[in-house]
Design a protein around this motif. Structure first.
Motif, PDB file in Angstrom:
ATOM      1  N   ASP A   1      -0.019-103.070  12.823  1.00 50.68           N
ATOM      2  CA  ASP A   1       0.496-102.564  11.549  1.00 50.68           C
ATOM      3  C   ASP A   1       1.835-103.234  11.198  1.00 50.68           C
ATOM      4  O   ASP A   1       2.595-103.629  12.091  1.00 50.68           O
ATOM      5  CB  ASP A   1       0.769-101.052  11.650  1.00 50.68           C
ATOM      6  N   ASP A   2       2.110-103.299   9.901  1.00 47.60           N
ATOM      7  CA  ASP A   2       3.440-103.638   9.381  1.00 47.60           C
ATOM      8  C   ASP A   2       3.974-104.992   9.839  1.00 47.60           C
ATOM      9  O   ASP A   2       5.190-105.168   9.984  1.00 47.60           O
ATOM     10  CB  ASP A   2       4.460-102.554   9.782  1.00 47.60           C
ATOM     11  N   GLN A   3       3.100-105.967  10.087  1.00 54.49           N
ATOM     12  CA  GLN A   3       3.621-107.290  10.437  1.00 54.49           C
ATOM     13  C   GLN A   3       4.375-107.854   9.233  1.00 54.49           C
ATOM     14  O   GLN A   3       3.953-107.674   8.092  1.00 54.49           O
ATOM     15  CB  GLN A   3       2.477-108.217  10.816  1.00 54.49           C
ATOM     16  N   PRO A   4       5.486-108.576   9.469  1.00 55.66           N
ATOM     17  CA  PRO A   4       6.272-109.062   8.322  1.00 55.66           C
ATOM     18  C   PRO A   4       5.453-110.022   7.445  1.00 55.66           C
ATOM     19  O   PRO A   4       4.720-110.867   7.966  1.00 55.66           O
ATOM     20  CB  PRO A   4       7.460-109.779   8.973  1.00 55.66           C
ATOM     21  N   LEU A   5       5.613-109.874   6.130  1.00 55.51           N
ATOM     22  CA  LEU A   5       4.816-110.698   5.214  1.00 55.51           C
ATOM     23  C   LEU A   5       5.189-112.181   5.301  1.00 55.51           C
ATOM     24  O   LEU A   5       4.393-113.048   4.936  1.00 55.51           O
ATOM     25  CB  LEU A   5       4.989-110.200   3.773  1.00 55.51           C
ATOM     26  N   GLU A   6       6.402-112.477   5.809  1.00 55.63           N
ATOM     27  CA  GLU A   6       6.817-113.887   5.915  1.00 55.63           C
ATOM     28  C   GLU A   6       6.065-114.600   7.037  1.00 55.63           C
ATOM     29  O   GLU A   6       6.001-115.828   7.058  1.00 55.63           O
ATOM     30  CB  GLU A   6       8.327-114.007   6.232  1.00 55.63           C
ATOM     31  N   ALA A   7       5.512-113.841   7.971  1.00 57.44           N
ATOM     32  CA  ALA A   7       4.908-114.447   9.171  1.00 57.44           C
ATOM     33  C   ALA A   7       3.468-114.887   8.900  1.00 57.44           C
ATOM     34  O   ALA A   7       2.513-114.379   9.497  1.00 57.44           O
ATOM     35  CB  ALA A   7       4.968-113.447  10.331  1.00 57.44           C
ATOM     36  N   ILE A   8       3.319-115.875   7.997  1.00 63.55           N
ATOM     37  CA  ILE A   8       1.983-116.399   7.692  1.00 63.55           C
ATOM     38  C   ILE A   8       1.413-117.071   8.944  1.00 63.55           C
ATOM     39  O   ILE A   8       2.109-117.839   9.601  1.00 63.55           O
ATOM     40  CB  ILE A   8       2.063-117.456   6.569  1.00 63.55           C
ATOM     41  N   ASP A   9       0.169-116.779   9.257  1.00 66.44           N
ATOM     42  CA  ASP A   9      -0.473-117.381  10.428  1.00 66.44           C
ATOM     43  C   ASP A   9      -1.106-118.718  10.029  1.00 66.44           C
ATOM     44  O   ASP A   9      -2.293-118.796   9.730  1.00 66.44           O
ATOM     45  CB  ASP A   9      -1.531-116.409  10.980  1.00 66.44           C
TER      46      ASP A   9
ATOM     47  N   ILE B   1      -0.199 -88.516  -4.625  1.00 67.25           N
ATOM     48  CA  ILE B   1       0.316 -89.513  -3.680  1.00 67.25           C
ATOM     49  C   ILE B   1      -0.494 -90.788  -3.887  1.00 67.25           C
ATOM     50  O   ILE B   1      -1.687 -90.844  -3.607  1.00 67.25           O
ATOM     51  CB  ILE B   1       0.173 -89.019  -2.224  1.00 67.25           C
ATOM     52  N   ALA B   2       0.167 -91.809  -4.432  1.00 68.24           N
ATOM     53  CA  ALA B   2      -0.485 -93.103  -4.679  1.00 68.24           C
ATOM     54  C   ALA B   2       0.440 -94.193  -4.153  1.00 68.24           C
ATOM     55  O   ALA B   2       0.757 -95.153  -4.850  1.00 68.24           O
ATOM     56  CB  ALA B   2      -0.770 -93.280  -6.169  1.00 68.24           C
ATOM     57  N   ALA B   3       0.865 -94.031  -2.922  1.00 64.94           N
ATOM     58  CA  ALA B   3       1.877 -94.906  -2.337  1.00 64.94           C
ATOM     59  C   ALA B   3       1.266 -96.013  -1.484  1.00 64.94           C
ATOM     60  O   ALA B   3       1.923 -96.566  -0.596  1.00 64.94           O
ATOM     61  CB  ALA B   3       2.876 -94.078  -1.535  1.00 64.94           C
ATOM     62  N   GLY B   4       0.011 -96.335  -1.751  1.00 63.63           N
ATOM     63  CA  GLY B   4      -0.635 -97.472  -1.104  1.00 63.63           C
ATOM     64  C   GLY B   4      -0.582 -97.382   0.407  1.00 63.63           C
ATOM     65  O   GLY B   4      -0.868 -96.325   1.006  1.00 63.63           O
ATOM     66  N   ALA B   5      -0.182 -98.488   1.035  1.00 68.68           N
ATOM     67  CA  ALA B   5      -0.167 -98.578   2.498  1.00 68.68           C
ATOM     68  C   ALA B   5       0.863 -97.637   3.127  1.00 68.68           C
ATOM     69  O   ALA B   5       0.862 -97.448   4.344  1.00 68.68           O
ATOM     70  CB  ALA B   5       0.127-100.019   2.915  1.00 68.68           C
TER      71      ALA B   5
ATOM     72  N   SER C   1      -2.751 -97.459   7.067  1.00 74.72           N
ATOM     73  CA  SER C   1      -1.564 -98.226   7.455  1.00 74.72           C
ATOM     74  C   SER C   1      -1.609 -99.612   6.826  1.00 74.72           C
ATOM     75  O   SER C   1      -2.609-100.002   6.216  1.00 74.72           O
ATOM     76  CB  SER C   1      -1.487 -98.334   8.982  1.00 74.72           C
ATOM     77  N   ALA C   2      -0.496-100.351   6.991  1.00 73.79           N
ATOM     78  CA  ALA C   2      -0.327-101.655   6.342  1.00 73.79           C
ATOM     79  C   ALA C   2      -0.807-102.775   7.262  1.00 73.79           C
ATOM     80  O   ALA C   2      -0.230-102.994   8.332  1.00 73.79           O
ATOM     81  CB  ALA C   2       1.145-101.848   5.988  1.00 73.79           C
TER      82      ALA C   2
END
Ligand SMILES: Cc1cc2nc3c(=O)[nH]c(=O)nc-3n(C[C@H](O)[C@H](O)[C@H](O)COP(=O)(O)OP(=O)(O)OC[C@H]3O[C@@H](n4cnc5c(N)ncnc54)[C@H](O)[C@@H]3O)c2cc1C
Length: 383
Positions: free
Chosen positions: A268-276, A200-204, A220-221
């Protein structure tokens, strides 16, 4: 059978196929790696960790990066990862000085070339650095810097394929098991992929797969933002600099990249588009302008975000056999330092799977048993 074709899965596949002649299949749900940490990494390498196993993994990592062309060449074509060995510079306030000294003593004891500099020495070495509020800096004179992570990932994949590994587009969902063995991976289309062993090498996204084998994995991510900066400032000898606040900066091309620990609840799992972008305005920019006055005129050219595959238990990777299973393995939870550790982890884990034991580098400190025993392997240096 490897689930996940990021840099960890690709490196493990490469060493299994290249060094052990194993028939390897890698199941990867997204061949474009749009959300994979390996495609969105800051790809830097440091010796400045607080645990001996991480220092050893980085030492093996830098050696590998220096000879990557020979290690991963295919048909006479030698890949390059554009390694820049400019060092990391950890800065400490008086409150953090004791921890920095302790880390440096441990690092030196394990062969890492890290020097301590007081504020006068910092000023001489990097005249563009403001030393207000600082007590000490720790700088890697060799073996630290940055490189092209996606190029390393691509080179591992290409070499693995050249040695016979197959990369198949499929999303793993469950396992077919009997007694203490896993016989096959079932994908979301119901297709069965059989193999002698699984990794199992499925990262986050490893936790649901580990749960299917009864292992509660606290991985978690966690979204992390990176800002790409333009500035007319020239900072001779600029290392990867880490301010006591956690704000970091390093050269990238003609400009710089920078980041900081997240604000808020770090869900966890905040959308990657939501740059702070507020993180940059409120925290990163004022910190950089005070620490490096020449950067006051900088401009944000762009930004991206990726997921740290964060191990909430102790911020360290979980690598080795899945407890209770004879032929199931795991390699995930690198908590933001997996790109630099991929060569050493891939090589060691491949040897463990093929031979039943670790050879020169023993990854036992990273074994999943520590989760079951409740004994964390604490890494203080997580950025
Ligand atoms: C912003 C940022 C900065 C970073 N900076 C550094 C740094 O400076 N130095 C460093 O060493 N590391 C750094 N890292 C961390 C490093 O990039 C990661 O540790 C490393 O890439 C992890 O690789 P991986 O293969 O475990 O995970 P990934 O690259 O995420 O690969 C996992 C793969 O598994 C696939 N997958 C998931 N679930 C399934 C399933 N069920 N079936 C099939 N496939 C599946 C995914 O699609 C993905 O491609 C950074 C990461 C980020 C996000």
């Amino acid at each position: 059978m490897i689930v996940g074709g990021g840099v960890i899965g690709a490196a493990t596949a490469c060493f299994l196929a290249r060094d052990h002649g194993a028939a390897v299949t890698v199941l990867e749900r997204d061949p474009n790696y749009r959300q994979a940490s390996s495609a969105l990494s800051a790809s830097s390498i440091r010796q400045q960790f607080s645990t001996p196993i991480n220092i050893a993994l980085s030492q093996a990592g830098i050696e590998f990066l220096r000879r990557v062309g020979d290690e991963l060449g295919v048909d006479g074509q030698k890949p390059t990862t554009s390694l820049v060995e400019a060092g990391y510079l950890y800065l400490a306030s008086p409150a953090g000085a004791a921890q920095l000294r302790a880390n440096q003593a441990l690092q030196r004891a394990h062969g890492a070339e890290i020097e301590l500099l007081d504020t006068a020495a910092l000023q001489v070495r990097w005249p563009w650095l403001a030393t207000d509020g600082l007590s000490l800096g720790a700088h890697g004179t060799r073996g630290e810097g940055w490189f092209d992570g996606p190029a390393l990932h691509a080179a591992f994949k290409r070499k693995a394929q050249a040695c016979g590994a197959r990369f198949v587009q499929a999303e793993a969902l469950a396992f077919d098991t009997h007694s203490d063995r896993v016989h096959a991976v079932r994908d979301t289309q119901g297709k069965r992929h059989s193999g002698d062993a699984i990794v199992i090498a499925a990262g986050a996204w490893s936790a649901p797969l580990a749960a299917a084998l009864g292992l509660a994995l606290p991985v978690s991510a966690k979204k992390r933002d990176v800002f790409v900066l333009d500035s007319p400032a020239r900072l001779p000898g600029c290392p990867l600099l880490i301010d006591p606040s956690g704000v970091w900066l390093r050269p990238e091309g003609a400009g710089f990249i920078a980041g900081a620990p997240p604000r808020g609840d770090d869900a966890d799992d905040q959308p990657l588009e939501a740059i702070d972008h507020g993180l940059f305005d409120a925290v990163i920019w004022p910190t950089l302008a005070a620490r490096i006055p020449a950067l006051e005129a900088l401009r944000v050219r762009s930004a991206w975000a990726g997921y740290y595959e964060m191990n909430a238990f102790d911020h360290n990777a979980v690598v080795g056999a899945v407890p209770g299973w004879a032929n199931a393995f795991i390699a995930c939870g690198f908590s933001g330092h997996g790109m630099q550790h991929a060569p050493a982890v891939g090589r060691a884990l491949a040897g463990r799977i093929a031979n039943g034991h670790y050879a020169e580098l023993d990854l036992a400190p990273l074994a999943a048993e520590r989760l079951l025993r409740g004994q964390p392997l604490i890494e203080h240096n997580v950025i």
